[in-house]
Design a protein around this motif. Sequence first.
Motif, mmCIF file in Angstrom:
data_model
loop_
_atom_site.group_PDB
_atom_site.id
_atom_site.type_symbol
_atom_site.label_atom_id
_atom_site.label_comp_id
_atom_site.label_asym_id
_atom_site.label_seq_id
_atom_site.Cartn_x
_atom_site.Cartn_y
_atom_site.Cartn_z
ATOM 1 N N ASP A 15 0.829 -1.210 0.000
ATOM 2 C CA ASP A 15 0.000 0.000 0.000
ATOM 3 C C ASP A 15 0.861 1.257 0.000
ATOM 4 O OD1 ASP A 15 -2.747 1.229 0.359
ATOM 5 O OD2 ASP A 15 -1.702 2.040 2.128
ATOM 6 N N VAL A 16 1.979 1.223 0.740
ATOM 7 C CA VAL A 16 2.893 2.377 0.744
ATOM 8 C C VAL A 16 3.492 2.588 -0.637
ATOM 9 C CG1 VAL A 16 5.089 3.205 1.665
ATOM 10 C CG2 VAL A 16 3.389 2.258 3.207
ATOM 11 N N HIS A 17 3.860 1.494 -1.311
ATOM 12 C CA HIS A 17 4.386 1.619 -2.672
ATOM 13 C C HIS A 17 3.350 2.238 -3.608
ATOM 14 C CE1 HIS A 17 7.604 -1.753 -2.015
ATOM 15 N NE2 HIS A 17 7.973 -0.575 -1.518
ATOM 16 N N ARG A 18 2.101 1.823 -3.428
ATOM 17 C CA ARG A 18 1.046 2.390 -4.272
ATOM 18 C C ARG A 18 0.887 3.883 -4.013
ATOM 19 N NH1 ARG A 18 -3.919 3.670 -3.394
ATOM 20 N NH2 ARG A 18 -3.881 2.758 -1.300
ATOM 21 N N ARG A 19 0.863 4.278 -2.736
ATOM 22 C CA ARG A 19 0.723 5.706 -2.423
ATOM 23 C C ARG A 19 1.961 6.497 -2.851
ATOM 24 N NH1 ARG A 19 0.738 6.442 2.778
ATOM 25 N NH2 ARG A 19 0.835 4.323 3.570
ATOM 26 N N LYS A 20 3.140 5.882 -2.723
ATOM 27 C CA LYS A 20 4.368 6.557 -3.157
ATOM 28 C C LYS A 20 4.359 6.785 -4.670
ATOM 29 C CE LYS A 20 9.385 5.953 -3.085
ATOM 30 N NZ LYS A 20 10.498 5.050 -2.703
ATOM 31 N N ALA A 21 3.922 5.760 -5.412
ATOM 32 C CA ALA A 21 3.833 5.918 -6.869
ATOM 33 C C ALA A 21 2.813 6.991 -7.238
ATOM 34 C CB ALA A 21 3.467 4.583 -7.506
#
Length: 335
Positions: free
Chosen positions: A185-191
Amino acid sequence: MLSFPFFDPSRPPPVAPPPNQSALDQSFVQHFVSTRTERKIANKSAPASISELKQKITNLVSEIDLLKTKKATLEKEMHLQPDSSWQSNIEQLEQLQQNISDKLNQLSEPPLNEQLRRKLRARHKKRSWQKRRNARLKVQKDAQRTNRNQLHERIDQWQCEQRKLLEEEKLVQQQLDFASHFLADVHRRKAACKRYLAKFEKVRESRRRYQHEDDCNDDADLTELTKKWTAKLAACVREEKRLKDVLARRSAANYQRRVENEWNRALFGDVIPKKPDRDREVLVQTRWNWDACLVGEGDDDAGDDASAIPLGWVLPPKDPAPEWAQYLTKAFSEV
């Protein structure tokens, strides 16, 4: 000249036996027999049995009781019985008394008593040994029971510890799974943050391109949005770092996968296809075949056909040699 068999004239004739030799031998034998003492052969009786002697003594006691009973009966009926009946009863009592005396004499013989004493001592010794053995076996059995109980307690304690370890491992695995989901989820928000920042940068570039020199600067809204999304991106980066630190402490279940990844990195470099079309054993065998002909980069003595170890996957050319055609796959031929 005549020759006689078994006759040697060079040897002297044999000595003649003394006269009356048989009479002398007979006198020696008579003297030996007369001076010899007679051996006394002991009368060996049958070995006494304690059970048989016990039965004999029991019968003897019964006969003694019977003798006492008959004697008391005769004393009471002394004046009532006739002389003939009295005489027959007296003879029966005497016969019974004689039998009792004979049995007592038999039981009071010294050899029988000595044999009985030896048997009783042997029985007493055996029973004492049996008591000591039973006591020793009881102590050993108690010790074994105590040891068994201690072992059961240790086994129960070990099982409890293993259950606790299993529960802890399950809890750690759940935490790792949760951390993996959160990291995704953090990767998704970071992207998403990076995409929005890229869009903001494109809008700013387009405004600068079409903006006149005398127009006022109206990039305040973009600057504010850029600050907010930059702060969100920094928070995502911090969260990503924290989750990666958590996932770095992997459990023992991921040890085999880490070792496999390290070997893949050592053998085939950092770039490894996720789903290779060929078998891994074939790849390892091929790599061993390569290593047989490889040399170092600074080796000047190597021939023209030698080469250094490649860092990653070696892609074949479009028109490979016939000896390399067997290593080609459909995926590589389409590259």
